[in-house]
Scaffold this active site. Sequence first.
Site, PDB file in Angstrom:
ATOM      1  N   THR A  26       4.511  -0.386  12.829  1.00  0.00           N
ATOM      2  CA  THR A  26       4.366   0.849  12.245  1.00  0.00           C
ATOM      3  C   THR A  26       5.074   1.893  12.968  1.00  0.00           C
ATOM      4  OG1 THR A  26       2.949   2.658  11.499  1.00  0.00           O
ATOM      5  CG2 THR A  26       2.472   1.498  13.377  1.00  0.00           C
ATOM      6  N   ARG A  27       5.591   3.008  12.160  1.00  0.00           N
ATOM      7  CA  ARG A  27       6.283   4.275  12.823  1.00  0.00           C
ATOM      8  C   ARG A  27       5.469   5.316  12.279  1.00  0.00           C
ATOM      9  NH1 ARG A  27      10.034   4.537   8.207  1.00  0.00           N
ATOM     10  NH2 ARG A  27      10.145   6.744   8.699  1.00  0.00           N
ATOM     11  N   HIS A  83      -3.557   5.763   8.340  1.00  0.00           N
ATOM     12  CA  HIS A  83      -4.762   6.182   7.480  1.00  0.00           C
ATOM     13  C   HIS A  83      -5.780   5.210   7.170  1.00  0.00           C
ATOM     14  CE1 HIS A  83      -2.571   9.942   8.117  1.00  0.00           C
ATOM     15  NE2 HIS A  83      -1.509   9.689   7.606  1.00  0.00           N
ATOM     16  N   HIS A  90      -4.232   1.992   5.497  1.00  0.00           N
ATOM     17  CA  HIS A  90      -3.589   0.992   6.608  1.00  0.00           C
ATOM     18  C   HIS A  90      -4.794   0.320   7.303  1.00  0.00           C
ATOM     19  CE1 HIS A  90      -0.916   4.402   6.010  1.00  0.00           C
ATOM     20  NE2 HIS A  90       0.060   3.584   6.026  1.00  0.00           N
ATOM     21  N   ARG A 112       5.850  -2.049   1.188  1.00  0.00           N
ATOM     22  CA  ARG A 112       6.907  -1.280   0.234  1.00  0.00           C
ATOM     23  C   ARG A 112       7.891  -0.951   1.206  1.00  0.00           C
ATOM     24  NH1 ARG A 112       8.099   2.737  -2.454  1.00  0.00           N
ATOM     25  NH2 ARG A 112       8.546   2.477  -4.650  1.00  0.00           N
TER      26      ARG A 112
END
Length: 596
Positions: free
Chosen positions: A200-201, A205, A208, A295
């Site tokens: 992740t970058r 939330h 996730h 996505r």
Amino acid sequence: MVAHTQVSSLIAPYGGSLVDLMVPAEACDEVKARASQLPSIQLSERSVCDLELLATGAFSPLDRFMGQGDYERVLHEMRLRHGQLFSLPVTLPVDANPALHLDRDIALRDAKNDLLAVMTIEEIYPWARDEAARHVFGTLDVRHPLVAEMHRWGPLHIAGRLQVLQLPKHYDFQDLRLTPAQTRARLEALGYTNIVAFQTRNPLHRVHEELTKRAVQEVNGVLLLHPVVGLTKPGDVDHYTRVRAYKALTAGYYDPNRILLSLLPLAMRMAGPREALWHALIRRNYGANHFIVGRDHAGPGNDATGQPFYGPYDAQDMLHRYSGELGVTMVPFRELVYLPDEERYEEVSRISSTTRTASISGTQVREQYLNQGRTLPSWFTRPEVAEILAETYPPRYRQGVCIWFTGLSGAGKSTTAEVLTVLLLEHGRQVTLLDGDVVRTHLSQGLGFSKADRDTNIRRIGFVAAEIVQHGGVAICAAVSPYRATRNDVRHLVGADHFVEVFVDTPLEVCEARDTKGMYAKARRGEIKDFTGIDDPYEPPENPELTLDTVTHTPEDNARRILQHLLQCGFVRAQTMVVNNGTHAATVESASGHTG
Ligand code: ADP
Ligand code: ADP
């Protein structure tokens, strides 16, 4: 060079073992002494990240910046020259430099000139930017951040054996910066074979959290929460903020035996599908045998025609195709939404069209919540995360702003600025007034009124204003600032969104008639030179945010007009008045429609 890992319950590194390029402790002094005699080159931030991952084996089996054989095959076939998968080039581009010789050593240093490694140059070869861009990124469009960056890279690649003396120094979050070997040891201790990695970058939330927990259940294993803290996409939330949020989430909401948070100093390429495959390979080296892909994984945004560079599921397709060979199973991230009536999260594909759903987009997070000081709802993000984001992105009325007065001497800049200062203090803002005449007695003492000195004076005021604005203050600047180009430079230095240019448009005759300091008279008599409006030009602003008329309006009228503008932009909060009976606080002084 290659350290043998012990028998482990985790998947083996790609290629069998972890590359280790660190010079053994006992040899360090000798190599360092030799390095101090060598010519050196300074690495870019990107190359420093690459070197760190090469050194620790995160790119295993790659053990050096790519030579031509590896590079060509990676471009065309996503494989190293001996056939192993590797989907992105990792090269060291340099400018032509007389210090570069085949079979000679060169010292590699970071931007601060710290010695990191010694390279024995075995290859120097040219590379073609367009060919690389076309194969790796599928585009020549400079809207792609890496294609744009490649225009600044040197025309040669150098490659050869690396002896790494020290890893780049990091002073932040040191306990979370784990090498592949350290990560494996921690995972091993948790006792599961299946490790699912999450790249992740972005801040995480609730969806996730939900998705990663489902993945942990699905594989019956451990989550490797593996955020990128090297280089990500320009404009991303800074990693300091993100990591504080990941820590809060990990500590409060996951079973500690089923999660490991570790930071990855990777320099992302934003290469979509090819990058997804690279990410999975890297995570295998850290011990993961499952990898979550959502996505538009590693998507760089839109191209010049407004189309996304890659299809939303290209990355999933790519990983699907190679996961058998890579040994890393793809866990597709299915899009989740919140169902407010049932207080739970569900996959979009599994709900009927009549079900009520809730979601908040990234743009809405910024514009409708953070900028307005509204708290993000707890179904969307954990309160700890909401608080950390709110600290980094305060509402407009706590963000900095620069009010830049410009106009002739005697136009009324200082007089209006002083009234405005008081009004802003009344509204709870912290204000610094940088008045031209006052600044010239300290910050700009000794500067005169030549064009060069005037520019220096304005740039100094601009520099101070930019610092004040960055730290959330209001900077009111009142200087003649006669030159348009210099004012525009200051606007960009401060940030155009936080810059309000106020043109105090008082006619020269009026200023001259006021002549409060007797300057115009002196200038007319020729006793002072280069006086603005007399024998030096004043360039009026072309698009000021506000233009003031001081002939028909009082200083207070004008100051209130500026205040109104700031209220409308949100830089000042409409005031809440405490009603006398002390029970209730009610509204509002402006017609701006802004609620606090
Ligand atoms: P500047 O900072 O632009 O050189 P000052 O504010 O120092 O100008 O001086 C402007 C002078 O003009 C003051 O003496 C002020 O009292 C007078 N003045 C008269 N009418 C106005 C007005 N409407 N707005 C601002 N100043 C005015
Ligand atoms: P800037 O540096 O943009 O010219 P400042 O507001 O710092 O503007 O300085 C302008 C002030 O300095 C004027 O208000 C005036 O009182 C005084 N001054 C002295 N000599 C000159 C001059 N040659 N031209 C303009 N202002 C001068």
